[in-house]
Design a protein around this motif. Structure first.
Motif, PDB file in Angstrom:
ATOM      1  N   GLN A  59       0.830  -1.209   0.000  1.00  0.00           N
ATOM      2  CA  GLN A  59       0.000   0.000   0.000  1.00  0.00           C
ATOM      3  C   GLN A  59       0.865   1.259   0.000  1.00  0.00           C
ATOM      4  OE1 GLN A  59      -3.224  -0.367  -0.561  1.00  0.00           O
ATOM      5  NE2 GLN A  59      -2.812  -2.559  -0.509  1.00  0.00           N
ATOM      6  N   MET A  60       1.935   1.235   0.776  1.00  0.00           N
ATOM      7  CA  MET A  60       2.814   2.398   0.855  1.00  0.00           C
ATOM      8  C   MET A  60       3.462   2.698  -0.493  1.00  0.00           C
ATOM      9  SD  MET A  60       6.004   3.180   3.390  1.00  0.00           S
ATOM     10  CE  MET A  60       5.122   4.055   4.677  1.00  0.00           C
ATOM     11  N   LEU A  61       3.864   1.667  -1.210  1.00  0.00           N
ATOM     12  CA  LEU A  61       4.572   1.864  -2.477  1.00  0.00           C
ATOM     13  C   LEU A  61       3.714   2.514  -3.562  1.00  0.00           C
ATOM     14  CD1 LEU A  61       6.679  -1.414  -2.677  1.00  0.00           C
ATOM     15  CD2 LEU A  61       7.511   0.911  -2.245  1.00  0.00           C
ATOM     16  N   VAL A  62       2.408   2.460  -3.404  1.00  0.00           N
ATOM     17  CA  VAL A  62       1.531   3.121  -4.392  1.00  0.00           C
ATOM     18  C   VAL A  62       0.885   4.374  -3.811  1.00  0.00           C
ATOM     19  CG1 VAL A  62       1.112   1.030  -5.731  1.00  0.00           C
ATOM     20  CG2 VAL A  62      -0.465   1.638  -3.879  1.00  0.00           C
ATOM     21  N   GLY A  63       1.395   4.823  -2.673  1.00  0.00           N
ATOM     22  CA  GLY A  63       0.926   6.078  -2.110  1.00  0.00           C
ATOM     23  C   GLY A  63      -0.321   5.990  -1.253  1.00  0.00           C
TER      24      GLY A  63
END
Length: 165
Positions: free
Chosen positions: A126-130
């Motif tokens: 989730q973090m890697l796609v903002g």
């Protein structure tokens, strides 16, 4: 077999996939004869999970789903390591939807028990796609509902997420 499959997983290239498929085909044979004699081999859980990871890394999502279908029909349940690996690969491919789809399938539907690595992989996807709030929510749910004890890497990810929110 698994050592060779692991090398293919690390390489994650078209050539590695081709070699893994050849190895998998040989392993799937129930037995045979060579100049050295007769042999018999049965793939282990680790072999299946490593092969599924290779397929996922090489963009073969439908094959992953088909193999999971086949294994689930036989009563198989994914290990926490496989959940972590497949969700991690989806995250690295910046495909948070795939990560969540795998989570729903393997954890919610099939009943795999996620470990710290799996929860961290889901949060990172989730973090890697903002999707920073989703990342923080996943970690907080893991702590509150799963009794997860976080390590410094997960704590660092949570602090980063909360700082960005």
């Amino acid at each position: 077999l698994n050592s060779a499959l692991h090398l293919c997983s690390i390489a994650a290239s078209a050539a590695a996939l081709e070699w893994a498929e050849q190895l998998w085909h040989l392993a799937s044979l129930s037995g045979g004869e060579t100049l050295e004699g007769t042999w018999r081999f049965e793939a282990t859980r680790v072999n299946y999970e490593t092969f599924l990871t290779i397929l996922s890394k090489c963009g073969q999502q439908q094959r992953v789903d088909d193999m999971l279908d086949s294994l689930e029909e036989r009563g198989w349940r994914a290990s926490p390591v496989l959940v972590a690996a497949l969700v991690h690969v989806a995250g690295e491919q910046r495909n948070s939807e795939r990560a969540e789809e795998l989570w729903r399938r393997l954890v919610d539907r099939v009943g795999a028990k996620p470990n710290l690595m799996a929860i961290a992989a889901r949060a990172k996807a989730q973090m890697l796609v903002g999707k920073i709030p989703a990342c923080a929510d996943i970690i907080e749910q893991g702590i509150e509902q799963g009794g997860m004890t976080i390590n410094y890497k997960v704590f660092e990810m949570l602090v980063q997420a909360l700082t960005l929110i």
